[in-house]
Scaffold this active site. Structure first.
Site, PDB file in Angstrom:
ATOM      1  N   ARG A 116       0.878  -1.183   0.000  1.00  0.00           N
ATOM      2  CA  ARG A 116       0.000   0.000   0.000  1.00  0.00           C
ATOM      3  C   ARG A 116       0.906   1.221   0.000  1.00  0.00           C
ATOM      4  NH1 ARG A 116      -5.261   1.186   3.707  1.00  0.00           N
ATOM      5  NH2 ARG A 116      -6.052  -0.184   2.074  1.00  0.00           N
ATOM      6  N   HIS A 143      -7.373   0.895  -6.214  1.00  0.00           N
ATOM      7  CA  HIS A 143      -7.554  -0.017  -5.076  1.00  0.00           C
ATOM      8  C   HIS A 143      -8.182  -1.312  -5.618  1.00  0.00           C
ATOM      9  CE1 HIS A 143      -7.787  -1.455  -1.130  1.00  0.00           C
ATOM     10  NE2 HIS A 143      -8.615  -0.597  -0.565  1.00  0.00           N
ATOM     11  N   GLN A 146     -10.137  -3.883  -3.443  1.00  0.00           N
ATOM     12  CA  GLN A 146     -11.442  -3.356  -3.032  1.00  0.00           C
ATOM     13  C   GLN A 146     -12.474  -3.542  -4.144  1.00  0.00           C
ATOM     14  OE1 GLN A 146     -12.126  -1.745   0.105  1.00  0.00           O
ATOM     15  NE2 GLN A 146     -14.179  -2.232  -0.623  1.00  0.00           N
ATOM     16  N   ASP A 238     -17.343   7.183  -0.965  1.00  0.00           N
ATOM     17  CA  ASP A 238     -16.075   7.038  -0.233  1.00  0.00           C
ATOM     18  C   ASP A 238     -15.795   8.399   0.408  1.00  0.00           C
ATOM     19  OD1 ASP A 238     -13.568   6.216   0.680  1.00  0.00           O
ATOM     20  OD2 ASP A 238     -12.627   6.189  -1.299  1.00  0.00           O
ATOM     21  N   CYS A 278     -16.390   1.596   0.770  1.00  0.00           N
ATOM     22  CA  CYS A 278     -15.212   0.765   1.012  1.00  0.00           C
ATOM     23  C   CYS A 278     -14.809   0.775   2.485  1.00  0.00           C
ATOM     24  CB  CYS A 278     -14.052   1.249   0.147  1.00  0.00           C
ATOM     25  SG  CYS A 278     -13.686   3.001   0.376  1.00  0.00           S
ATOM     26  N   ARG A 306     -13.627  -8.905   1.377  1.00  0.00           N
ATOM     27  CA  ARG A 306     -12.206  -8.625   1.141  1.00  0.00           C
ATOM     28  C   ARG A 306     -11.392  -9.872   1.496  1.00  0.00           C
ATOM     29  NH1 ARG A 306     -10.223  -3.429   1.327  1.00  0.00           N
ATOM     30  NH2 ARG A 306      -8.274  -4.484   0.808  1.00  0.00           N
TER      31      ARG A 306
HETATM   32  N1   CP Z   1     -11.263  -0.382   2.559  1.00  0.00           N
HETATM   33  C1   CP Z   1      -9.993  -0.466   2.972  1.00  0.00           C
HETATM   34  O1   CP Z   1      -9.049  -0.712   2.194  1.00  0.00           O
HETATM   35  O2   CP Z   1      -9.837  -0.280   4.310  1.00  0.00           O
HETATM   36  P1   CP Z   1      -8.463  -0.071   5.076  1.00  0.00           P
HETATM   37  O3   CP Z   1      -7.914   1.271   4.636  1.00  0.00           O
HETATM   38  O4   CP Z   1      -8.830  -0.092   6.532  1.00  0.00           O
HETATM   39  O5   CP Z   1      -7.526  -1.167   4.711  1.00  0.00           O
HETATM   40  N1  NVA Z   2     -10.066   6.650  -1.019  1.00  0.00           N
HETATM   41  C1  NVA Z   2      -9.695   6.170   0.276  1.00  0.00           C
HETATM   42  C2  NVA Z   2      -9.890   4.689   0.354  1.00  0.00           C
HETATM   43  C3  NVA Z   2      -9.561   4.069   1.680  1.00  0.00           C
HETATM   44  C4  NVA Z   2      -9.758   2.586   1.705  1.00  0.00           C
HETATM   45  C5  NVA Z   2      -8.257   6.532   0.565  1.00  0.00           C
HETATM   46  O1  NVA Z   2      -7.407   6.379  -0.322  1.00  0.00           O
HETATM   47  O2  NVA Z   2      -7.966   7.001   1.665  1.00  0.00           O
END
Ligand code: CP
Ligand code: NVA
Length: 324
Positions: A116, A143, A146, A238, A278, A306
């Site tokens: 990530r 993502h 997701q 989101d 998400c 997930r």
């Molecule tokens: N939806 C998601 O990826 O959640 P986290 O940021 O908690 O991993």
């Molecule tokens: N768009 C959000 C998604 C988190 C799972 C972010 O990138 O923070």
């Protein structure tokens, strides 16, 4: 396609790609295979309890996580493997040593990398230099895990995907991008409603439109939430400021209120429509408590899925790498 009937994957049941960096690389067959195996893993988790025995996975995170970290760790452990969490919030990837060197070290010890990052290029670079599978666990651009779990969830709820319509309302961000590409590939039409200036990236929209032409779906952009939501089967939102954009939270809170998901907005959707997010959610901001806690909300099913979808991904990617 040949169905995967047993926990022992057949030789032909492999993905067409060695990594999951971007969903544009996945074929229709890849998507079917992931969903089919995810359904098996979900229905019969015990059958896979030893499937990744002795396998290790490195989890590199430059940003916080609840769902992604826990589901990858639990996914590995529940299949007999092990996950090692590497906190890269400080220093970020590439600051202490080059991303290439990190990749070439990790491939000597573990069987896969989940990353990530802020820059999408960082995950691309890991994948370029590591001989083991690399899974994108969210970048500023995409993502993919997701999006896959979300369409798996929609498939469960509606018993089909092709022909469904989903409206993403809010910021044209990483999650929006993944929903556009994956939806278009699966034959799900995607409407996106954002304030002017917050649209998804033009190249992602173009990509999605070209995939949609092949699948029979439609991709449409709006600057008006009710117009985008009219008649859809899924309403998705989101946060208005993603991780890394916290500096803009105040400004965005002034720009986005007409894109909040309320009961009134949900009433414009199909009567059987589901609400999706998400997570994490900023309750009262992009969605009201009444909507996220309503019977229409499937947000915790998305979160649960997930786990199942990522277990399928791990099985497919680690196996085709010849390590399982
Ligand atoms: N939806 C998601 O990826 O959640 P986290 O940021 O908690 O991993
Ligand atoms: N768009 C959000 C998604 C988190 C799972 C972010 O990138 O923070």
């Amino acid at each position: 396609m040949t169905p995967v009937l047993t926990p022992t994957l057949e030789k032909q049941d492999t993905l067409s790609v060695p990594d999951l960096v971007a969903e544009r690389d996945l074929t229709r067959r890849d998507l079917e295979l992931i969903f089919q195996l995810a359904a098996q893993v979900k229905a019969s988790p015990g059958s896979f309890a030893q499937a990744l025995q002795g396998k290790q996975l490195a989890l590199i995170f430059e940003k916080p996580s609840l769902r992604t970290r826990v589901t990858f760790e639990v996914g590995m452990t529940s299949m007999g493997g092990y996950a090692i969490y590497l906190d890269h919030t400080k220093p970020r990837l590439g600051e202490r040593e080059s991303i290439k060197d990190i990749a070439r070290n990790l491939e000597r010890w573990v069987h896969g990398i989940v990353a990530r990052t802020f820059a999408h290029a960082s995950v691309l670079e890991l994948a370029e230099h590591a001989s083991i599978p690399v899974i994108n666990a969210l970048t500023d651009l995409l993502h993919p895990c997701q999006g896959l779990a979300d369409f798996f969830t929609l498939g469960e709820k509606f018993g089909r995907l092709r022909g469904l319509k989903l409206a993403f309302v809010g910021d044209g961000n990483n999650v929006c991008h993944s929903l556009l590409i994956t939806g278009a590939k699966l034959g799900v039409s995607v409407n996106v409603a954002t304030p002017p200036g917050f649209e998804p990236k033009a190249e992602i929209v173009e990509d999605a439109k070209s995939f949609a032409r092949k699948s029979g779906a439609k991709v449409q952009l709006f600057n008006d939430a009710p117009a985008a939501v009219a008649g859809v089967q899924a309403v998705y939102t989101d946060v208005w400021a993603s991780m890394g954009q916290e500096y803009a939270t105040h400004l965005r809170a002034q720009v986005f209120p007409s894109f909040r998901i309320t009961e009134e907005l949900m009433a414009a959707a199909d009567p059987g429509a589901v609400f999706m997010h998400c997570l994490p959610a900023h309750r009262g901001q992009e969605v009201t408590n009444a909507v996220i806690d309503s019977p229409q909300s499937v947000v915790f099913d998305q979160a649960e899925n997930r786990l199942h979808v990522q277990k399928a991904l791990l099985l497919l990617l680690l196996m085709q790498n010849g390590r399982v």
